[in-house]
Design a protein around this motif. Structure first.
Motif, PDB file in Angstrom:
ATOM      1  N   GLY A 200     -11.188  -4.635 -32.854  1.00 40.25           N
ATOM      2  CA  GLY A 200     -12.234  -5.624 -32.605  1.00 40.25           C
ATOM      3  C   GLY A 200     -12.812  -5.579 -31.213  1.00 40.25           C
ATOM      4  O   GLY A 200     -14.003  -5.877 -31.025  1.00 40.25           O
ATOM      5  N   PHE A 201     -12.005  -5.188 -30.206  1.00 38.92           N
ATOM      6  CA  PHE A 201     -12.482  -5.261 -28.824  1.00 38.92           C
ATOM      7  C   PHE A 201     -13.577  -4.247 -28.511  1.00 38.92           C
ATOM      8  O   PHE A 201     -14.274  -4.368 -27.495  1.00 38.92           O
ATOM      9  CB  PHE A 201     -11.328  -5.088 -27.840  1.00 38.92           C
ATOM     10  CG  PHE A 201     -10.736  -3.703 -27.801  1.00 38.92           C
ATOM     11  CD1 PHE A 201     -11.279  -2.714 -26.984  1.00 38.92           C
ATOM     12  CD2 PHE A 201      -9.630  -3.389 -28.573  1.00 38.92           C
ATOM     13  CE1 PHE A 201     -10.735  -1.442 -26.946  1.00 38.92           C
ATOM     14  CE2 PHE A 201      -9.078  -2.112 -28.539  1.00 38.92           C
ATOM     15  CZ  PHE A 201      -9.628  -1.143 -27.734  1.00 38.92           C
ATOM     16  N   VAL A 202     -13.748  -3.214 -29.366  1.00 41.54           N
ATOM     17  CA  VAL A 202     -14.773  -2.206 -29.066  1.00 41.54           C
ATOM     18  C   VAL A 202     -16.164  -2.672 -29.472  1.00 41.54           C
ATOM     19  O   VAL A 202     -17.165  -2.068 -29.067  1.00 41.54           O
ATOM     20  CB  VAL A 202     -14.470  -0.862 -29.757  1.00 41.54           C
ATOM     21  CG1 VAL A 202     -13.073  -0.384 -29.432  1.00 41.54           C
ATOM     22  CG2 VAL A 202     -14.678  -0.935 -31.262  1.00 41.54           C
ATOM     23  N   TRP A 203     -16.250  -3.735 -30.264  1.00 35.40           N
ATOM     24  CA  TRP A 203     -17.525  -4.102 -30.859  1.00 35.40           C
ATOM     25  C   TRP A 203     -18.357  -5.008 -29.954  1.00 35.40           C
ATOM     26  O   TRP A 203     -17.858  -5.951 -29.353  1.00 35.40           O
ATOM     27  CB  TRP A 203     -17.314  -4.798 -32.205  1.00 35.40           C
ATOM     28  CG  TRP A 203     -16.780  -3.867 -33.236  1.00 35.40           C
ATOM     29  CD1 TRP A 203     -15.492  -3.742 -33.653  1.00 35.40           C
ATOM     30  CD2 TRP A 203     -17.538  -2.883 -33.953  1.00 35.40           C
ATOM     31  NE1 TRP A 203     -15.387  -2.751 -34.591  1.00 35.40           N
ATOM     32  CE2 TRP A 203     -16.624  -2.198 -34.800  1.00 35.40           C
ATOM     33  CE3 TRP A 203     -18.880  -2.513 -33.969  1.00 35.40           C
ATOM     34  CZ2 TRP A 203     -17.022  -1.164 -35.644  1.00 35.40           C
ATOM     35  CZ3 TRP A 203     -19.272  -1.483 -34.799  1.00 35.40           C
ATOM     36  CH2 TRP A 203     -18.354  -0.826 -35.625  1.00 35.40           C
ATOM     37  N   LEU A 204     -19.649  -4.708 -29.892  1.00 35.27           N
ATOM     38  CA  LEU A 204     -20.626  -5.556 -29.220  1.00 35.27           C
ATOM     39  C   LEU A 204     -21.460  -6.271 -30.270  1.00 35.27           C
ATOM     40  O   LEU A 204     -21.545  -5.837 -31.415  1.00 35.27           O
ATOM     41  CB  LEU A 204     -21.541  -4.711 -28.327  1.00 35.27           C
ATOM     42  CG  LEU A 204     -20.874  -3.838 -27.257  1.00 35.27           C
ATOM     43  CD1 LEU A 204     -21.930  -3.006 -26.543  1.00 35.27           C
ATOM     44  CD2 LEU A 204     -20.095  -4.684 -26.274  1.00 35.27           C
TER      45      LEU A 204
END
Length: 264
Positions: A200-204
């Motif tokens: 999830g942390f890679v998503w903008l």
């Protein structure tokens, strides 16, 4: 008369968010996409919600007649902002792709960007104002996807935008490459990429990408990389030795499917 923005790939993802953002800012819109029915509905929605003029221009930018239709608009209408957002990725290895697939990618990701910029820029320089945002990708800063030609196409977009931006920045015109990382849009679904497997942390989020991009455009930046984490990632890509990058890049080529995705 309100300023006008022309946006390609305007019915989904980052392109649609640019349309919403600029409509909320009071700009009239000329929106380009292939799906005429969806495009008409989106233009009607934006016009009703924001009280702006939203003109649909259905066009397939991989075809000469589609490009010519948009070039005609750019050379006859006073365009204040051009957003070249339409693009595609091939979720397949270069060994498995056809030449026609690769040309399709090049025609949209590179040729269309070059031709539409070439059509818009002289009028902007003549008026001494205007801006162009070419949507690129952090993938273009290195060969990040083994077997894929998508990063190479985006490397061209970034370099091209920087070069042209340097040429016209003292003439009242701004040109910028917007280089987001993974952004939650329809792009990955259309490309057959298993987005749910990414942490999830890679998503903008598209609104954040557009907001940061417009902020950097106003600052006169030639390249915009939204979010601190992707700025750090790009910095790391630039200083990491090529030999090391070649060892640590994901081995995604073997699992590539055969679906073509795009954001026209």
């Amino acid at each position: 008369m309100a300023p006008t923005a022309l946006i390609t790939g305007a019915t989904a993802g980052i392109g649609a968010q640019f349309a919403r953002d600029r409509a909320a800012a009071g700009m009239d819109l000329i929106l380009v996409a292939r799906d005429a029915e969806r495009l008409d509905a989106f233009c009607a929605q934006l016009a009703q919600e924001h009280g702006v003029r939203a003109t649909p221009v259905p066009a397939d930018l991989t075809r000469p007649e589609g490009l010519a239709a948009v070039e005609k608009v750019l050379t006859t209408e006073p365009i204040d902002l051009l957003v070249n957002n339409a693009g595609l990725g091939l979720n397949k290895s270069f060994l498995k792709s056809d030449v026609e697939d690769e040309l399709h990618l090049l025609n949209l990701n590179i040729v269309a960007v070059m031709r539409l910029t070439h059509s818009a820029l002289p009028k902007m320089v003549e008026r001494g104002k205007g801006a162009i945002v070419n949507v690129s990708s952090v993938a273009g800063f290195a060969a990040t996807m083994p077997g894929s030609t998508y990063p190479a196409s985006k490397a061209w977009v970034t370099s091209f935008s920087e070069a042209v931006g340097m040429l016209v920045k003292h003439r009242g015109v701004r040109v910028m490459a917007l280089c987001p990382g993974f952004t939650r849009t329809e792009f990955h679904q259309r490309a057959g990429i298993a987005a749910h497997q990414m942490p999830g942390f890679v998503w903008l989020q598209a609104p954040d990408v557009v907001r940061q991009g417009m902020r950097d455009l106003r600052k006169g930046k030639l390249v915009s990389v939204p979010s601190v984490r992707y700025k750090v990632a790009v910095g790391a890509l630039k200083i990491t030795p090529r030999a090391l990058l070649h060892r640590i890049m994901p081995r995604g080529a073997k699992s590539m499917g055969r679906t073509v995705g795009d954001s026209q």
